[in-house]
Scaffold this active site. Sequence first.
Site, PDB file in Angstrom:
ATOM      1  N   GLY A  18       0.867  -1.045   0.002  1.00  0.00           N
ATOM      2  CA  GLY A  18      -0.193  -0.051  -0.118  1.00  0.00           C
ATOM      3  C   GLY A  18       0.776   1.059   0.016  1.00  0.00           C
ATOM      4  O   GLY A  18       0.558   2.370   0.613  1.00  0.00           O
ATOM      5  N   GLY A  21      -0.195   4.804  -1.286  1.00  0.00           N
ATOM      6  CA  GLY A  21      -1.453   5.716  -0.595  1.00  0.00           C
ATOM      7  C   GLY A  21      -0.929   6.878   0.381  1.00  0.00           C
ATOM      8  O   GLY A  21       0.389   7.266   0.450  1.00  0.00           O
ATOM      9  N   GLN A  22      -1.927   7.376   1.055  1.00  0.00           N
ATOM     10  CA  GLN A  22      -1.460   8.631   1.666  1.00  0.00           C
ATOM     11  C   GLN A  22      -0.507   8.436   2.773  1.00  0.00           C
ATOM     12  O   GLN A  22       0.656   9.331   2.621  1.00  0.00           O
ATOM     13  CB  GLN A  22      -2.752   9.042   2.662  1.00  0.00           C
ATOM     14  CG  GLN A  22      -2.482  10.566   3.092  1.00  0.00           C
ATOM     15  CD  GLN A  22      -3.505  10.832   4.065  1.00  0.00           C
ATOM     16  OE1 GLN A  22      -4.411  10.144   4.665  1.00  0.00           O
ATOM     17  NE2 GLN A  22      -3.607  12.214   4.567  1.00  0.00           N
ATOM     18  N   ASP A  44       2.285  -1.782  -4.344  1.00  0.00           N
ATOM     19  CA  ASP A  44       0.740  -1.510  -4.328  1.00  0.00           C
ATOM     20  C   ASP A  44      -0.040  -2.148  -5.512  1.00  0.00           C
ATOM     21  O   ASP A  44       0.700  -2.777  -6.372  1.00  0.00           O
ATOM     22  CB  ASP A  44       0.655  -0.152  -4.498  1.00  0.00           C
ATOM     23  CG  ASP A  44      -0.440   0.588  -3.706  1.00  0.00           C
ATOM     24  OD1 ASP A  44      -1.509   0.344  -4.413  1.00  0.00           O
ATOM     25  OD2 ASP A  44      -0.414   1.450  -2.979  1.00  0.00           O
ATOM     26  N   ARG A  46      -2.000  -0.150  -7.147  1.00  0.00           N
ATOM     27  CA  ARG A  46      -2.126   0.991  -8.292  1.00  0.00           C
ATOM     28  C   ARG A  46      -0.497   1.420  -8.510  1.00  0.00           C
ATOM     29  O   ARG A  46       0.243   0.796  -8.101  1.00  0.00           O
ATOM     30  CB  ARG A  46      -2.616   2.295  -7.938  1.00  0.00           C
ATOM     31  CG  ARG A  46      -2.597   2.510  -6.272  1.00  0.00           C
ATOM     32  CD  ARG A  46      -3.222   3.877  -6.297  1.00  0.00           C
ATOM     33  NE  ARG A  46      -3.591   4.303  -4.938  1.00  0.00           N
ATOM     34  CZ  ARG A  46      -3.674   5.476  -4.310  1.00  0.00           C
ATOM     35  NH1 ARG A  46      -3.653   6.492  -5.057  1.00  0.00           N
ATOM     36  NH2 ARG A  46      -4.007   5.701  -3.177  1.00  0.00           N
ATOM     37  N   ASP A  62      -1.101  -7.552  -5.241  1.00  0.00           N
ATOM     38  CA  ASP A  62      -2.302  -7.442  -4.723  1.00  0.00           C
ATOM     39  C   ASP A  62      -2.189  -8.526  -3.379  1.00  0.00           C
ATOM     40  O   ASP A  62      -1.807  -9.436  -3.394  1.00  0.00           O
ATOM     41  CB  ASP A  62      -3.115  -8.354  -5.718  1.00  0.00           C
ATOM     42  CG  ASP A  62      -4.624  -8.488  -4.987  1.00  0.00           C
ATOM     43  OD1 ASP A  62      -4.832  -8.075  -3.824  1.00  0.00           O
ATOM     44  OD2 ASP A  62      -5.688  -8.835  -5.880  1.00  0.00           O
ATOM     45  N   TYR A 152     -15.257  -0.551   8.951  1.00  0.00           N
ATOM     46  CA  TYR A 152     -14.163   0.139   9.001  1.00  0.00           C
ATOM     47  C   TYR A 152     -13.809  -0.240  10.275  1.00  0.00           C
ATOM     48  O   TYR A 152     -12.612  -0.932  10.678  1.00  0.00           O
ATOM     49  CB  TYR A 152     -13.914   1.215   8.362  1.00  0.00           C
ATOM     50  CG  TYR A 152     -12.548   2.040   8.578  1.00  0.00           C
ATOM     51  CD1 TYR A 152     -11.580   1.303   7.891  1.00  0.00           C
ATOM     52  CD2 TYR A 152     -12.257   2.871   9.612  1.00  0.00           C
ATOM     53  CE1 TYR A 152     -10.156   1.814   7.834  1.00  0.00           C
ATOM     54  CE2 TYR A 152     -10.911   3.521   9.451  1.00  0.00           C
ATOM     55  CZ  TYR A 152      -9.661   3.115   8.890  1.00  0.00           C
ATOM     56  OH  TYR A 152      -8.535   3.458   9.045  1.00  0.00           O
ATOM     57  N   LYS A 156     -11.080  -3.105  12.147  1.00  0.00           N
ATOM     58  CA  LYS A 156      -9.775  -2.767  12.750  1.00  0.00           C
ATOM     59  C   LYS A 156     -10.129  -3.352  14.127  1.00  0.00           C
ATOM     60  O   LYS A 156      -8.844  -3.775  14.622  1.00  0.00           O
ATOM     61  CB  LYS A 156      -9.907  -1.153  12.807  1.00  0.00           C
ATOM     62  CG  LYS A 156      -9.306  -0.579  11.425  1.00  0.00           C
ATOM     63  CD  LYS A 156      -7.861  -0.779  10.977  1.00  0.00           C
ATOM     64  CE  LYS A 156      -7.663   0.104   9.833  1.00  0.00           C
ATOM     65  NZ  LYS A 156      -6.355  -0.305   9.215  1.00  0.00           N
TER      66      LYS A 156
HETATM   67  P1  NAD Z   1      -4.804   4.919   1.274  1.00  0.00           P
HETATM   68  O1  NAD Z   1      -6.243   4.337   0.776  1.00  0.00           O
HETATM   69  O2  NAD Z   1      -4.326   6.447   1.039  1.00  0.00           O
HETATM   70  O3  NAD Z   1      -3.669   3.874   0.726  1.00  0.00           O
HETATM   71  C1  NAD Z   1      -3.965   2.516   0.932  1.00  0.00           C
HETATM   72  C2  NAD Z   1      -3.215   1.862  -0.539  1.00  0.00           C
HETATM   73  O4  NAD Z   1      -3.424   0.527  -0.372  1.00  0.00           O
HETATM   74  C3  NAD Z   1      -3.687   2.428  -1.682  1.00  0.00           C
HETATM   75  O5  NAD Z   1      -2.631   2.923  -2.566  1.00  0.00           O
HETATM   76  C4  NAD Z   1      -4.377   1.208  -2.332  1.00  0.00           C
HETATM   77  O6  NAD Z   1      -3.973   1.223  -3.749  1.00  0.00           O
HETATM   78  C5  NAD Z   1      -3.588   0.159  -1.771  1.00  0.00           C
HETATM   79  N1  NAD Z   1      -4.322  -1.060  -1.849  1.00  0.00           N
HETATM   80  C6  NAD Z   1      -5.961  -1.350  -1.817  1.00  0.00           C
HETATM   81  N2  NAD Z   1      -6.128  -2.581  -1.994  1.00  0.00           N
HETATM   82  C7  NAD Z   1      -4.743  -3.084  -2.049  1.00  0.00           C
HETATM   83  C8  NAD Z   1      -4.394  -4.667  -2.503  1.00  0.00           C
HETATM   84  N3  NAD Z   1      -5.534  -5.429  -2.541  1.00  0.00           N
HETATM   85  N4  NAD Z   1      -3.157  -4.933  -2.654  1.00  0.00           N
HETATM   86  C9  NAD Z   1      -2.226  -4.117  -2.389  1.00  0.00           C
HETATM   87  N5  NAD Z   1      -2.299  -2.452  -2.190  1.00  0.00           N
HETATM   88  C10 NAD Z   1      -3.677  -2.274  -2.193  1.00  0.00           C
HETATM   89  O7  NAD Z   1      -4.717   4.861   3.003  1.00  0.00           O
HETATM   90  P2  NAD Z   1      -3.852   5.594   3.904  1.00  0.00           P
HETATM   91  O8  NAD Z   1      -4.525   6.508   4.358  1.00  0.00           O
HETATM   92  O9  NAD Z   1      -2.345   5.576   3.469  1.00  0.00           O
HETATM   93  O10 NAD Z   1      -3.879   4.357   5.152  1.00  0.00           O
HETATM   94  C11 NAD Z   1      -2.903   3.351   5.309  1.00  0.00           C
HETATM   95  C12 NAD Z   1      -3.346   2.453   6.493  1.00  0.00           C
HETATM   96  O11 NAD Z   1      -3.431   3.498   7.684  1.00  0.00           O
HETATM   97  C13 NAD Z   1      -4.890   1.831   6.500  1.00  0.00           C
HETATM   98  O12 NAD Z   1      -4.651   0.748   7.114  1.00  0.00           O
HETATM   99  C14 NAD Z   1      -5.651   3.003   7.239  1.00  0.00           C
HETATM  100  O13 NAD Z   1      -6.864   2.115   7.640  1.00  0.00           O
HETATM  101  C15 NAD Z   1      -4.829   3.425   8.253  1.00  0.00           C
HETATM  102  N6  NAD Z   1      -5.133   4.609   8.796  1.00  0.00           N
HETATM  103  C16 NAD Z   1      -5.187   5.723   8.059  1.00  0.00           C
HETATM  104  C17 NAD Z   1      -5.566   7.146   8.540  1.00  0.00           C
HETATM  105  C18 NAD Z   1      -5.427   8.263   7.525  1.00  0.00           C
HETATM  106  O14 NAD Z   1      -5.978   9.385   8.348  1.00  0.00           O
HETATM  107  N7  NAD Z   1      -4.981   8.202   6.462  1.00  0.00           N
HETATM  108  C19 NAD Z   1      -5.979   7.047  10.000  1.00  0.00           C
HETATM  109  C20 NAD Z   1      -6.105   5.848  10.500  1.00  0.00           C
HETATM  110  C21 NAD Z   1      -5.658   4.780  10.219  1.00  0.00           C
HETATM  111  N1  SER Z   2      -8.816   8.995   8.749  1.00  0.00           N
HETATM  112  C1  SER Z   2      -9.465   7.790   8.872  1.00  0.00           C
HETATM  113  C2  SER Z   2     -10.721   7.721   8.370  1.00  0.00           C
HETATM  114  O1  SER Z   2     -11.371   8.786   8.576  1.00  0.00           O
HETATM  115  C3  SER Z   2      -9.368   7.065  10.476  1.00  0.00           C
HETATM  116  O2  SER Z   2      -8.821   5.934  10.294  1.00  0.00           O
HETATM  117  O3  SER Z   2     -11.149   6.690   7.871  1.00  0.00           O
END
Ligand code: NAD
Ligand code: SER
Length: 320
Positions: A18, A21-22, A44, A46, A62, A152, A156
Amino acid sequence: MFVVQQVAMKKEKILVIGASGQIGVELTLALRKIYGGSNVVASDLREENELLKGTGPYVSLDVMNKEMLHVQVIRQNITQIYLLAAILSATGEKNPPLAWHLNTQSLLNVLDIAKEEKLTKVYWPSSIAVFGPTSPKENCPQQTIIEPSTVYGISKYAGEFWCNYYHHRYGVDVRSLRYPGLISYKSSPGGGTTDYAVEIYLEAKEKNKYTCYLEAPTRLPMMYMPDAIRATIELMEAPAQNISVRTSYNLASMSFSPAEITASIQKQLPSFEISYKPDSRQQIANSWPQSIDDTKARKDWGWKHEFDLDKMTVDMLQNI
Ligand code: NAD
Ligand code: SER
């Protein structure tokens, strides 16, 4: 001591799942600085994020394909996995079975392979979304009533207990943080309820106005990405005997509402305007605590945040 740590670090080979991602983009770049570009494999579904190009290896992967994941782990001599692939809160409500399947099966695939290949460490993030309407709203403790109301949050919370189970039953050194909403400018957020706190800065810079999908007083726990990346790395580098929470650690830095972030932006851009048009994400936000007690993280491995709201606002507006 320093020399020993350097030698130990060189032996690690990390897979980030992943990575586009962000969080993935910034975490991969930070890990590459510590471990060396070639020792951190980004992956990833993507395409490779532009910011990652030329900084280290990238594989298309994947995480749901366990066999392919296992092959990559063996072929690349992976010793640690950071699993970031997930479907976040708002997107999850559009297709609950898919969110449940991806969020839990991806973790089980990684934990199983970690057990089999005796990986040194695994990182998997949880979220403040584990808490639900019956959890305390203020300074929500590490252990409390936890009855999540989103798919979600349910995925978690289940994931946290799988981490705990694999640690105690099989000795997998898996570590986890309950991130608050994360704010960043390098890569876009992926469908969460807290995404407005990124969009508001982008639109403040571009249009000097923003229509918010949450109501003005909706306070939520939030964190600036540099603090989240540092927390992740500090948790992963802490000695195993300091890690007393094997589900997931509460983690905090600031809480604010749309009205409060607006006031902070207006200190920099006085003519910035906000309007409100709440949608279904309001209900999700209402179910979460407004602030988090992260005493355990501060005590166990010395967590200390750096950014408050105004400091983040200055940095975001300078860097977008
Ligand atoms: P995001 O959606 O920006 O990135 C997730 C990435 O995973 C994407 O690039 C997507 O293409 C990839 N992905 C999806 N399905 C996939 C698969 N089957 N195989 C491989 N890659 C795959 O999410 P994020 O914000 O970077 O979050 C990362 C983690 O942090 C997640 O577990 C999320 O729940 C957790 N989290 C994020 C936040 C937040 O505010 N961003 C807050 C709490 C927890
Ligand atoms: N930033 C995340 C959401 O809003 C928290 O896990 O889903």
